[in-house]
Motif scaffolding. Structure first.
Motif, PDB file in Angstrom:
ATOM      1  N   ASN A  62       0.711  -1.256   0.053  1.00 16.11           N
ATOM      2  CA  ASN A  62       0.143   0.126   0.077  1.00 16.11           C
ATOM      3  C   ASN A  62       0.993   1.373  -0.124  1.00 16.11           C
ATOM      4  O   ASN A  62       0.484   2.410   0.437  1.00 16.11           O
ATOM      5  CB  ASN A  62      -0.715   0.119   1.346  1.00 16.11           C
ATOM      6  N   ALA A  63       2.057   1.277  -0.367  1.00 18.40           N
ATOM      7  CA  ALA A  63       2.956   2.188  -0.426  1.00 18.40           C
ATOM      8  C   ALA A  63       2.506   3.487  -1.539  1.00 18.40           C
ATOM      9  O   ALA A  63       1.957   3.137  -2.582  1.00 18.40           O
ATOM     10  CB  ALA A  63       4.472   1.730  -0.791  1.00 18.40           C
ATOM     11  N   LYS A  64       2.707   4.699  -1.064  1.00 17.55           N
ATOM     12  CA  LYS A  64       2.213   5.581  -2.063  1.00 17.55           C
ATOM     13  C   LYS A  64       3.160   5.783  -3.034  1.00 17.55           C
ATOM     14  O   LYS A  64       4.526   5.864  -2.876  1.00 17.55           O
ATOM     15  CB  LYS A  64       2.178   6.905  -1.052  1.00 17.55           C
ATOM     16  N   THR A  65       2.914   6.060  -4.279  1.00 18.15           N
ATOM     17  CA  THR A  65       3.627   6.078  -5.350  1.00 18.15           C
ATOM     18  C   THR A  65       4.129   7.542  -5.523  1.00 18.15           C
ATOM     19  O   THR A  65       3.236   8.462  -5.239  1.00 18.15           O
ATOM     20  CB  THR A  65       3.000   5.750  -6.859  1.00 18.15           C
ATOM     21  N   ASP A  66       5.312   7.725  -5.849  1.00 20.93           N
ATOM     22  CA  ASP A  66       5.929   9.241  -6.092  1.00 20.93           C
ATOM     23  C   ASP A  66       5.481   9.671  -7.268  1.00 20.93           C
ATOM     24  O   ASP A  66       5.858   9.247  -8.386  1.00 20.93           O
ATOM     25  CB  ASP A  66       7.541   9.351  -5.822  1.00 20.93           C
ATOM     26  N   ALA A  67       4.682  10.871  -7.261  1.00 18.25           N
ATOM     27  CA  ALA A  67       3.794  11.201  -8.449  1.00 18.25           C
ATOM     28  C   ALA A  67       4.967  11.600  -9.456  1.00 18.25           C
ATOM     29  O   ALA A  67       4.860  11.714 -10.900  1.00 18.25           O
ATOM     30  CB  ALA A  67       2.555  12.234  -8.199  1.00 18.25           C
ATOM     31  N   LYS A  68       5.972  12.592  -8.929  1.00 20.57           N
ATOM     32  CA  LYS A  68       6.903  13.267  -9.727  1.00 20.57           C
ATOM     33  C   LYS A  68       7.748  11.997 -10.412  1.00 20.57           C
ATOM     34  O   LYS A  68       7.989  12.290 -11.654  1.00 20.57           O
ATOM     35  CB  LYS A  68       7.627  14.029  -8.938  1.00 20.57           C
ATOM     36  N   GLN A  69       8.117  11.052  -9.722  1.00 22.23           N
ATOM     37  CA  GLN A  69       9.097  10.064 -10.392  1.00 22.23           C
ATOM     38  C   GLN A  69       8.070   9.343 -11.352  1.00 22.23           C
ATOM     39  O   GLN A  69       8.846   8.666 -12.584  1.00 22.23           O
ATOM     40  CB  GLN A  69       9.596   8.993  -9.198  1.00 22.23           C
ATOM     41  N   LEU A  70       6.836   8.906 -11.047  1.00 24.46           N
ATOM     42  CA  LEU A  70       6.114   8.248 -12.004  1.00 24.46           C
ATOM     43  C   LEU A  70       5.933   9.170 -13.260  1.00 24.46           C
ATOM     44  O   LEU A  70       5.887   8.530 -14.338  1.00 24.46           O
ATOM     45  CB  LEU A  70       4.616   8.032 -11.589  1.00 24.46           C
ATOM     46  N   GLN A  71       5.874  10.514 -13.299  1.00 27.28           N
ATOM     47  CA  GLN A  71       5.784  11.307 -14.420  1.00 27.28           C
ATOM     48  C   GLN A  71       7.277  11.256 -15.102  1.00 27.28           C
ATOM     49  O   GLN A  71       7.148  11.195 -16.502  1.00 27.28           O
ATOM     50  CB  GLN A  71       5.426  12.741 -14.163  1.00 27.28           C
ATOM     51  N   VAL A  72       8.381  11.074 -14.393  1.00 28.15           N
ATOM     52  CA  VAL A  72       9.684  11.171 -15.085  1.00 28.15           C
ATOM     53  C   VAL A  72       9.740   9.933 -16.073  1.00 28.15           C
ATOM     54  O   VAL A  72      10.127  10.080 -16.991  1.00 28.15           O
ATOM     55  CB  VAL A  72      10.533  11.111 -14.091  1.00 28.15           C
ATOM     56  N   VAL A  73       9.340   8.793 -15.364  1.00 27.34           N
ATOM     57  CA  VAL A  73       9.464   7.481 -16.119  1.00 27.34           C
ATOM     58  C   VAL A  73       8.448   7.364 -17.166  1.00 27.34           C
ATOM     59  O   VAL A  73       8.711   6.913 -18.300  1.00 27.34           O
ATOM     60  CB  VAL A  73       9.332   6.098 -15.197  1.00 27.34           C
ATOM     61  N   SER A  74       6.971   8.063 -17.149  1.00 22.58           N
ATOM     62  CA  SER A  74       6.165   7.983 -18.146  1.00 22.58           C
ATOM     63  C   SER A  74       6.567   8.794 -19.138  1.00 22.58           C
ATOM     64  O   SER A  74       6.419   8.385 -20.398  1.00 22.58           O
ATOM     65  CB  SER A  74       4.768   8.629 -17.675  1.00 22.58           C
ATOM     66  N   ASP A  75       7.441  10.276 -19.012  1.00 21.05           N
ATOM     67  CA  ASP A  75       7.693  10.949 -20.103  1.00 21.05           C
ATOM     68  C   ASP A  75       8.910  10.197 -20.740  1.00 21.05           C
ATOM     69  O   ASP A  75       9.100  10.181 -22.150  1.00 21.05           O
ATOM     70  CB  ASP A  75       8.362  12.272 -19.523  1.00 21.05           C
ATOM     71  N   TYR A  76       9.797   9.466 -19.993  1.00 19.18           N
ATOM     72  CA  TYR A  76      10.842   8.600 -20.764  1.00 19.18           C
ATOM     73  C   TYR A  76      10.315   7.537 -21.621  1.00 19.18           C
ATOM     74  O   TYR A  76      10.718   7.203 -22.846  1.00 19.18           O
ATOM     75  CB  TYR A  76      11.813   8.203 -19.638  1.00 19.18           C
ATOM     76  N   ILE A  77       9.368   6.850 -21.148  1.00 20.40           N
ATOM     77  CA  ILE A  77       8.770   5.734 -21.882  1.00 20.40           C
ATOM     78  C   ILE A  77       7.906   6.170 -23.311  1.00 20.40           C
ATOM     79  O   ILE A  77       8.258   5.554 -24.232  1.00 20.40           O
ATOM     80  CB  ILE A  77       7.966   4.676 -21.152  1.00 20.40           C
ATOM     81  N   THR A  78       7.439   7.242 -22.847  1.00 15.34           N
ATOM     82  CA  THR A  78       6.403   7.752 -24.365  1.00 15.34           C
ATOM     83  C   THR A  78       7.107   8.624 -25.202  1.00 15.34           C
ATOM     84  O   THR A  78       6.657   8.887 -26.175  1.00 15.34           O
ATOM     85  CB  THR A  78       5.096   8.404 -23.778  1.00 15.34           C
ATOM     86  N   LYS A  79       8.333   9.276 -24.614  1.00 16.74           N
ATOM     87  CA  LYS A  79       8.611  10.357 -25.851  1.00 16.74           C
ATOM     88  C   LYS A  79      10.235  10.031 -25.949  1.00 16.74           C
ATOM     89  O   LYS A  79      10.574   9.980 -27.149  1.00 16.74           O
ATOM     90  CB  LYS A  79       8.782  11.908 -25.017  1.00 16.74           C
ATOM     91  N   GLU A  80      10.881   9.712 -24.883  1.00 14.00           N
ATOM     92  CA  GLU A  80      12.384   9.549 -25.317  1.00 14.00           C
ATOM     93  C   GLU A  80      12.668   7.990 -25.867  1.00 14.00           C
ATOM     94  O   GLU A  80      13.612   7.873 -26.786  1.00 14.00           O
ATOM     95  CB  GLU A  80      13.441   9.677 -23.943  1.00 14.00           C
ATOM     96  N   LEU A  81      12.125   7.089 -25.237  1.00 15.10           N
ATOM     97  CA  LEU A  81      12.447   5.789 -25.877  1.00 15.10           C
ATOM     98  C   LEU A  81      11.850   5.444 -27.086  1.00 15.10           C
ATOM     99  O   LEU A  81      13.011   4.924 -27.704  1.00 15.10           O
ATOM    100  CB  LEU A  81      11.716   4.754 -24.579  1.00 15.10           C
TER     101      LEU A  81
END
Length: 930
Positions: A50-69
């Motif tokens: 039930n750990a809270k997800t870091d929203a900023k880090q989630l956005q960073v990895v999402s940007d990398y996967i959808t734009k840079e990768l």
């Protein structure tokens, strides 16, 4: 020309490999059937507890996967979607009167990117992107309400999984996909059977941030279009995808690759490396021959210039300065050859792609061939090798002064280095060892059942024969002076003057003839070997397919049948059926005895097959297993083939050398009487069965008597190693046993199509069960990239060998005649007539070029007989049926002999022209030649 050929031949291999790999990728993607589409990449973030997800880090990895990768991968994407999901919750009903509370409903709130544009609202409406008070609106798949017993408009309490917090969800509509075949739904619709969808802004801005819901998973799915891929990009993309887990973990812990296409790319890369390695191994001997041709021509040219070089050295020129002169000359030729040769290599690669058989080029869809840096690198390496082949001899001469030149001329009669150190015997020993290793490998493959493709690609299969021809050529050159002396000794003083001068010239300066003799032996020997290798591989592969199918087309149709019960029940012992008295047992009534059924088939009219469009002949062929008995003893199961001998003779594929007698004689024996049967040699040898012996077969509980009329090893479509086979008369089998469906073998006319045959059968109410067309299998065999590449390279190698031998021969005699002008002038001045001089030179050509040509052809055939049997390990290791055989095509020999004849005539023409232009007063001069 030699440098251009070397560059073109070298560049054509990576160019063809790139195009062939694109075709392979296209075919692989078209036939891909492993569930998820090829090029699928699925990355998943999995929250821990039930750990809270870091929203900023989630956005960073999402940007990398959808734009840079996608930019790093470089392939266009067919589809990309992000799927975010909360932990599943059991829905709690608010109004028990409206919704049945006893139904267990386990659902999860989910959102997908670009969801609205990929669905169509079936009922209700699309949910709002903002909460309605404390309620959020959701939409579900159209099948979900019925499966979970609720309706549009019902509200539920959804547990968020954190300190007992809940939220209210209301179903406001249902949806269906706009296009179920879209890559957007590549994960399937079944996974959404327990899913409630909300708009993406509502999910992230309200549910996650304001409601503090715990995120369970986020999936990033993308499907990349691999059709546009380039071979040069493979290594970089494979390394990127291999390291992707590490990069994702550093961005956000718990993120990893769940599905990747890296294994598919690795398969493509390994196939590319394997194909390119195979083609380079095939081309290596020919490239070595081209470089030797360059070396020989350069050295002959330098012999004419050695006096000039020596004068320059004596006048103060340094070795480096003279070397730079030749380097500049080689660099200029290399620059031109790099451009022209690379473009020529592109056309050669297209020719390789259009090769269907050896020296057979067909009109087919051209390969998509593009230039890349590795192609230029290979071409540049070829240029450097070619320049080195011509410049290195010049550098050796550049160190020679006039004194050194005279010393070299005085020692010209010394034996060459290869003869002094017995290089020919060393190479022959290496060839013998290579032959032994290949023999061992073939035996291992036959014993283990592994073909050469699974063991390893054998470089020795293409390299050792070239070394063998080279070593035999050196050995012949060792014997050449001894042969000349022996002839001169036998001839004595009675020889004509022209013949005596010829033998004297050859015996005293035989060393100068070594280059052209060795070149002709290599070119013609390799040409003969490459032609035989290509024909052998092609013929044996084709014959194995033809033998497997037996005829052009095999058709199995559905027969009408009915089940007939016997009139008298068969008493059998059965246990009483458990249950109430009088209850019928499954499949019968009470304790009644079983009644086995018989299937009666109705044979369709066979004459229809004979009248089909494009059908030349048709035959009925029945294959049934039977238990065989000989001399009252069972000899195991066998495959019994029932045929009509006259029809079968016309449709079957025959290879005459497989049979002791002509196949028609066996069929004639079969037609002597109805009980006749042909027996496979394997079972006959094992049990000492001979013609005239009785044989009994049990087929479908029917005992049938036969008389053996012949023993044979092979029969179309039959493999004695798998199961002993027996050939019998079909009508006799049907007289003794129930009618059984058989296959129909068809022999079609040339260029006849199969589709009209199938359509006509359907018009005649025939239901097709199976259709096997040998031409389709042969076409698939012909279209394999590796097969086309091998035959293409061998075809080009054969052509290059012929051209190099032709050019080398003409160039050698041009240099040779030019360098001997003074000698010819002296001989003419001493009284030798022009006819005698011409006769002397023609005999010289026959004794050098003629002997080399004959030796090259003989050595090529010897190498073929020695090493081509190892090619069978490429096709198959254990079941060489029909047996492997070496093929020498008459048309290839005719081409070779025609070129040889043209070459000799051209050489004679050059010789006659040179002699006719000879002026004695110009040839005889005081001092040096130049």
């Amino acid at each position: 020309i030699g440098i251009i050929v070397a560059v073109a031949f070298t560049a054509s291999i990576p160019l063809y490999t790139s195009g062939a790999l694109k075709r392979l990728v296209s075919d692989t993607l078209r036939q891909y059937d492993k569930g998820t589409p090829p090029g699928s990449l699925l990355i998943r973030y999995q929250a821990t507890g039930n750990a809270k997800t870091d929203a900023k880090q989630l956005q960073v990895v999402s940007d990398y996967i959808t734009k840079e990768l996608p930019e790093e991968i470089g392939y266009p994407t067919k589809s990309a979607v992000r799927i975010s999901k909360l932990a599943g919750s059991r829905l709690t009903v608010f109004d028990e009167n409206a919704v049945d509370p006893n139904v267990r409903r386990q659902m999860s709130v989910t959102t997908m990117s670009d969801f609205k544009n990929n669905i169509r609202v079936a009922r209700g409406k699309y949910p709002s992107e903002k909460p309605i008070g404390n309620t959020i609106e959701v939409i579900v798949h159209d099948d979900v309400p019925f499966a979970n017993a609720f309706r549009i408009g019902d509200s539920f309490s959804y547990a968020l999984g954190k300190m007992g917090s809940k939220m209210t969800v209301r179903v406001v509509g249902t949806f269906v996909p706009r296009d179920e075949s879209s890559p957007y739904w590549a994960q399937g619709l079944d996974v959404f059977s327990n899913t409630m969808f909300v708009p993406e802004p509502l999910f992230y801005d309200h549910v996650l941030k304001k409601r503090n819901a715990v995120l369970q998973t986020v999936d990033w799915y993308a499907e990349y279009d691999l059709v546009t891929f380039e071979r040069a990009d493979l290594s970089g993309i494979i390394d990127l995808l291999t390291r992707l887990d590490i990069v994702l973990f550093q961005l956000l812990e718990g993120t990893k690759v769940s599905l990747s296409f890296v294994s598919l790319l690795e398969q493509f890369r390994s196939e590319s490396i394997r194909l390119q390695l195979l083609l380079f191994m095939l081309a290596a001997p020919v490239l070595a021959m081209v470089y030797y041709y360059l070396f020989m021509n350069a050295k002959q040219s330098l012999v004419r210039q050695q006096s000039d070089i020596a004068v320059l050295r004596s006048r103060g020129a340094k070795t480096a300065q003279i070397s730079w002169l030749f380097l500049l000359e080689g660099g200029m030729m290399g620059a031109v050859a790099l451009i022209v040769g690379t473009i020529t290599g592109w056309f050669m690669a297209l020719s390789i792609g259009a090769t269907s058989e050896f020296l057979t080029f067909v009109q087919r869809k051209s390969l998509s061939i593009t230039f890349s840096w590795d192609v230029l690198l290979y071409a540049l390496i070829a240029v450097l090798f070619a320049i080195g082949s011509s410049v290195i001899p010049a550098m050796m001469y550049a160190r020679t002064s006039i004194v050194g030149l005279k010393r070299m001329q005085a020692r010209a009669d010394r034996p060459p280095i290869w003869k002094k150190f017995y290089v020919d015997f060393i190479l022959l020993g290496a060839v013998a060892y290579g032959y032994y290793l290949m023999q061992e490998r073939l035996l291992v493959g036959q014993q283990t059942g592994l073909a050469a493709d699974t063991l390893a690609v054998q470089p020795a299969l293409f390299f050792v024969p070239a070394v063998a021809i080279f070593a035999l050529g050196l050995f012949l050159l060792r014997l050449f002076p001894l042969l000349l002396r022996a002839i001169q000794w036998v001839g004595g003083t009675w020889m004509p003057l022209s013949l005596f001068i010829t033998f004297t010239q050859l015996s005293r300066s035989s060393k100068s003839y070594h280059p052209i003799m060795l070149l002709l032996i290599l070119t013609l020997g390799l040409g003969m070997y490459n032609a035989a290798a290509a024909r052998t591989m092609d013929q044996n592969a084709r014959e194995r397919v033809l033998y497997q199918y037996g005829s052009t087309v095999r058709i199995q149709t559905e027969w009408e049948s009915r089940v007939v019960l016997p009139t008298k029940p068969v008493e059998t012992k059965r246990k009483p059926t458990q249950g109430a008295p009088g209850t019928a047992a499954p499949g019968g009534g009470g304790n009644a005895p079983s009644r086995p059924s018989n299937v009666i088939y109705t044979e369709p009219p066979f004459e229809v097959y004979r009248k089909l469009p494009g059908v030349a002949h048709a035959a009925r062929v029945l294959e049934e297993r039977g238990n065989m008995t000989y001399a009252g003893k069972s000899i195991g199961q066998g495959m019994i083939m029932g045929i009509d001998n006259t029809d079968f003779a016309k449709v079957a594929w025959w290879r005459r050398d497989l049979y002791t007698y002509h196949p028609y004689q066996y069929l004639n024996q079969l037609g002597l009487f109805e009980q006749a049967i042909l027996v496979s040699k394997s079972i006959a040898d094992k049990h000492k069965i001979k013609p005239g012996d009785p044989l009994t077969a049990s087929i479908k509980n029917k005992v049938i008597e036969f008389i053996v009329v012949g023993v044979l090893t092979y029969w179309p479509s039959q493999y004695a190693e798998r199961m002993p086979f027996y050939i019998a008369n079909l009508d006799y089998l049907f007289d003794q046993m129930p009618l059984t469906p058989y296959k129909v073998w068809l022999k079609l006319e040339d260029d006849a199509k199969l589709l009209p045959v199938i359509e006509q059968l359907k018009k005649n109410k025939f239901q097709i069960a199976t259709v096997e067309d040998v031409r389709t299998e042969l076409l698939n065999l012909r279209n394999k990239p590796s097969r086309g590449g091998v035959f293409g390279i061998l075809s080009l190698a054969f052509i290059v060998s012929i051209l190099v031998s032709l050019f080398g021969y003409v160039m050698y005699w041009f240099f040779q005649l030019t360098s001997r002008v003074v000698q010819f002038g002296v001989l003419r001045a001493m009284g030798l007539t022009r006819r005698e001089l011409t006769t002397m030179l023609l005999i010289e050509q026959l004794l050098t070029a003629g002997l080399s040509i004959a030796a090259g052809i003989v050595f090529g055939r010897v190498a073929s007989h020695l090493f081509l049997p190892f090619l069978q390990s490429i096709d198959t290791a254990t079941e060489a049926v029909p047996p492997f055989r070496i093929v020498f095509a008459t048309e290839d020999s005719v081409r070779l002999y025609a070129v040889v004849a043209f070459m000799m005539l051209l050489g004679g023409g050059v010789l006659l022209t040179h002699i006719r232009k000879l002026r004695v007063h110009q040839a005889i001069k005081l001092g040096e030649e130049r």
